[in-house]
Design a protein around this motif. Structure first.
Motif, PDB file in Angstrom:
ATOM      1  N   PRO A   1       0.812  -1.226   0.000  1.00  0.00           N
ATOM      2  CA  PRO A   1       0.000   0.000   0.000  1.00  0.00           C
ATOM      3  C   PRO A   1       0.842   1.272   0.000  1.00  0.00           C
ATOM      4  CG  PRO A   1      -0.170  -1.135   2.121  1.00  0.00           C
ATOM      5  CD  PRO A   1       0.603  -2.034   1.200  1.00  0.00           C
ATOM      6  N   ASP A   2       2.023   1.239   0.601  1.00  0.00           N
ATOM      7  CA  ASP A   2       2.889   2.416   0.600  1.00  0.00           C
ATOM      8  C   ASP A   2       3.368   2.750  -0.805  1.00  0.00           C
ATOM      9  OD1 ASP A   2       2.646   2.727   3.368  1.00  0.00           O
ATOM     10  OD2 ASP A   2       4.395   1.458   3.761  1.00  0.00           O
ATOM     11  N   PHE A   3       3.721   1.730  -1.575  1.00  0.00           N
ATOM     12  CA  PHE A   3       4.137   1.943  -2.964  1.00  0.00           C
ATOM     13  C   PHE A   3       2.992   2.556  -3.761  1.00  0.00           C
ATOM     14  CE2 PHE A   3       4.389   0.751  -7.394  1.00  0.00           C
ATOM     15  CZ  PHE A   3       5.688   1.096  -7.719  1.00  0.00           C
TER      16      PHE A   3
ATOM     17  N   ASP B   1      -2.898  -3.801 -27.010  1.00  0.00           N
ATOM     18  CA  ASP B   1      -2.250  -2.497 -27.106  1.00  0.00           C
ATOM     19  C   ASP B   1      -2.092  -1.782 -25.768  1.00  0.00           C
ATOM     20  OD1 ASP B   1      -2.012  -2.803 -29.866  1.00  0.00           O
ATOM     21  OD2 ASP B   1      -3.986  -1.933 -30.218  1.00  0.00           O
ATOM     22  N   LEU B   2      -2.541  -2.401 -24.681  1.00  0.00           N
ATOM     23  CA  LEU B   2      -2.446  -1.777 -23.360  1.00  0.00           C
ATOM     24  C   LEU B   2      -0.992  -1.821 -22.881  1.00  0.00           C
ATOM     25  CD1 LEU B   2      -3.843  -0.582 -20.820  1.00  0.00           C
ATOM     26  CD2 LEU B   2      -4.091  -2.943 -20.010  1.00  0.00           C
ATOM     27  N   PRO B   3      -0.350  -0.663 -22.694  1.00  0.00           N
ATOM     28  CA  PRO B   3       1.033  -0.660 -22.213  1.00  0.00           C
ATOM     29  C   PRO B   3       1.111  -1.079 -20.739  1.00  0.00           C
ATOM     30  CG  PRO B   3       0.434   1.480 -23.161  1.00  0.00           C
ATOM     31  CD  PRO B   3      -0.819   0.680 -23.021  1.00  0.00           C
ATOM     32  N   VAL B   4       2.119  -1.898 -20.440  1.00  0.00           N
ATOM     33  CA  VAL B   4       2.335  -2.381 -19.075  1.00  0.00           C
ATOM     34  C   VAL B   4       3.779  -2.112 -18.686  1.00  0.00           C
ATOM     35  CG1 VAL B   4       2.324  -4.371 -17.535  1.00  0.00           C
ATOM     36  CG2 VAL B   4       0.609  -4.201 -19.363  1.00  0.00           C
ATOM     37  N   ILE B   5       3.955  -1.450 -17.548  1.00  0.00           N
ATOM     38  CA  ILE B   5       5.276  -1.251 -16.958  1.00  0.00           C
ATOM     39  C   ILE B   5       5.353  -2.134 -15.728  1.00  0.00           C
ATOM     40  CG2 ILE B   5       6.878   0.354 -15.858  1.00  0.00           C
ATOM     41  CD1 ILE B   5       5.537   2.613 -17.470  1.00  0.00           C
ATOM     42  N   MET B   6       6.293  -3.068 -15.742  1.00  0.00           N
ATOM     43  CA  MET B   6       6.480  -3.943 -14.591  1.00  0.00           C
ATOM     44  C   MET B   6       7.602  -3.367 -13.736  1.00  0.00           C
ATOM     45  SD  MET B   6       7.075  -8.058 -14.354  1.00  0.00           S
ATOM     46  CE  MET B   6       5.760  -8.345 -15.509  1.00  0.00           C
TER      47      MET B   6
ATOM     48  N   ILE C   1      12.640   2.975  -7.809  1.00  0.00           N
ATOM     49  CA  ILE C   1      12.742   3.809  -9.007  1.00  0.00           C
ATOM     50  C   ILE C   1      12.435   5.252  -8.639  1.00  0.00           C
ATOM     51  CG2 ILE C   1      12.146   1.980 -10.624  1.00  0.00           C
ATOM     52  CD1 ILE C   1       9.354   3.376 -10.797  1.00  0.00           C
ATOM     53  N   ARG C   2      13.004   6.131  -9.425  1.00  0.00           N
ATOM     54  CA  ARG C   2      12.684   7.554  -9.278  1.00  0.00           C
ATOM     55  C   ARG C   2      11.452   7.837 -10.138  1.00  0.00           C
ATOM     56  NH1 ARG C   2      17.295   7.543 -11.414  1.00  0.00           N
ATOM     57  NH2 ARG C   2      16.802   9.079 -13.019  1.00  0.00           N
ATOM     58  N   PHE C   3      10.644   8.767  -9.721  1.00  0.00           N
ATOM     59  CA  PHE C   3       9.448   9.095 -10.492  1.00  0.00           C
ATOM     60  C   PHE C   3       9.815   9.553 -11.901  1.00  0.00           C
ATOM     61  CE2 PHE C   3       5.949  11.810 -11.931  1.00  0.00           C
ATOM     62  CZ  PHE C   3       4.942  10.850 -11.924  1.00  0.00           C
ATOM     63  N   GLU C   4      10.950  10.231 -12.036  1.00  0.00           N
ATOM     64  CA  GLU C   4      11.383  10.694 -13.357  1.00  0.00           C
ATOM     65  C   GLU C   4      11.596   9.520 -14.305  1.00  0.00           C
ATOM     66  OE1 GLU C   4      12.942  11.614 -10.444  1.00  0.00           O
ATOM     67  OE2 GLU C   4      11.932  13.546 -10.306  1.00  0.00           O
ATOM     68  N   GLN C   5      12.143   8.412 -13.790  1.00  0.00           N
ATOM     69  CA  GLN C   5      12.315   7.199 -14.598  1.00  0.00           C
ATOM     70  C   GLN C   5      10.969   6.685 -15.074  1.00  0.00           C
ATOM     71  OE1 GLN C   5      14.533   4.860 -11.559  1.00  0.00           O
ATOM     72  NE2 GLN C   5      15.400   3.870 -13.366  1.00  0.00           N
ATOM     73  N   LEU C   6      10.044   6.603 -14.146  1.00  0.00           N
ATOM     74  CA  LEU C   6       8.715   6.114 -14.465  1.00  0.00           C
ATOM     75  C   LEU C   6       8.044   7.025 -15.486  1.00  0.00           C
ATOM     76  CD1 LEU C   6       6.439   4.103 -13.954  1.00  0.00           C
ATOM     77  CD2 LEU C   6       5.717   5.537 -12.033  1.00  0.00           C
ATOM     78  N   GLN C   7       8.119   8.313 -15.277  1.00  0.00           N
ATOM     79  CA  GLN C   7       7.504   9.278 -16.193  1.00  0.00           C
ATOM     80  C   GLN C   7       8.103   9.165 -17.591  1.00  0.00           C
ATOM     81  OE1 GLN C   7       4.901  11.772 -15.324  1.00  0.00           O
ATOM     82  NE2 GLN C   7       4.775  11.446 -17.524  1.00  0.00           N
ATOM     83  N   GLN C   8       9.410   8.948 -17.678  1.00  0.00           N
ATOM     84  CA  GLN C   8      10.062   8.800 -18.982  1.00  0.00           C
ATOM     85  C   GLN C   8       9.512   7.580 -19.729  1.00  0.00           C
ATOM     86  OE1 GLN C   8      14.318   8.206 -18.730  1.00  0.00           O
ATOM     87  NE2 GLN C   8      14.598   8.754 -20.869  1.00  0.00           N
ATOM     88  N   GLU C   9       9.348   6.463 -19.027  1.00  0.00           N
ATOM     89  CA  GLU C   9       8.789   5.258 -19.657  1.00  0.00           C
ATOM     90  C   GLU C   9       7.329   5.473 -20.042  1.00  0.00           C
ATOM     91  OE1 GLU C   9      10.150   2.489 -20.824  1.00  0.00           O
ATOM     92  OE2 GLU C   9      12.105   3.183 -20.165  1.00  0.00           O
ATOM     93  N   MET C  10       6.587   6.133 -19.186  1.00  0.00           N
ATOM     94  CA  MET C  10       5.181   6.407 -19.489  1.00  0.00           C
ATOM     95  C   MET C  10       5.071   7.282 -20.739  1.00  0.00           C
ATOM     96  SD  MET C  10       3.675   7.015 -15.661  1.00  0.00           S
ATOM     97  CE  MET C  10       2.174   7.745 -16.286  1.00  0.00           C
TER      98      MET C  10
END
Length: 129
Positions: free
Chosen positions: A14-16, A77-82, A115-124
């Motif tokens: 839940p924290d994540f 076509d649904l993108p998934v980030i694991m 992960i840093r949010f910036e990493q996640l945002q870049q992949e998104m």
């Protein structure tokens, strides 16, 4: 906001979920959460997310793989980030960069926790165009 894109976060921590929900909402996304495989599958149909961010190891060590396969069967076509802590927990490097790995890891991107949010945002941004 009617034009907000919905992101589904699937993790048994839940924290994540809370941390990334706050950051994604601040970035302008609508966010729905799921803590289990069943919740995630129901949310895919009910909430129609444009992208899924999910953990690998939840109820079972392979839950993330199972979910990816199910998502991609119904919504190719649904993108998934694991996002996974498997390297930190086991010491075994894990990603989906080789053709062999890509053949069975159905996620569009694999990121190692933390992960840093910036990493996640870049992949998104890459996956959503």
């Amino acid at each position: 906001m009617a034009d907000q894109q919905t992101i589904l976060i699937v993790d048994d921590d839940p924290d994540f979920r809370l941390q990334y929900k706050i950051q994604l909402e601040a970035a302008g996304y609508a966010v729905v959460e799921a803590e289990s495989k069943d919740d995630a599958l129901a949310s895919i149909e009910a909430d129609k997310p444009v992208l899924v961010i999910q953990d690998l190891m939840m109820e079972q060590p392979d839950t993330g793989f199972t979910l990816c396969h199910k998502y991609k069967q119904a919504h190719p076509d649904l993108p998934v980030i694991m996002i996974t802590g498997v390297t930190a927990e086991t010491g075994i490097e894990f990603d989906a960069t080789t053709p062999e790995e890509r053949s069975w890891v159905k996620a569009d991107a694999v990121l190692a926790k933390p992960i840093r949010f910036e990493q996640l945002q870049q992949e998104m941004d890459r996956l959503l165009g």
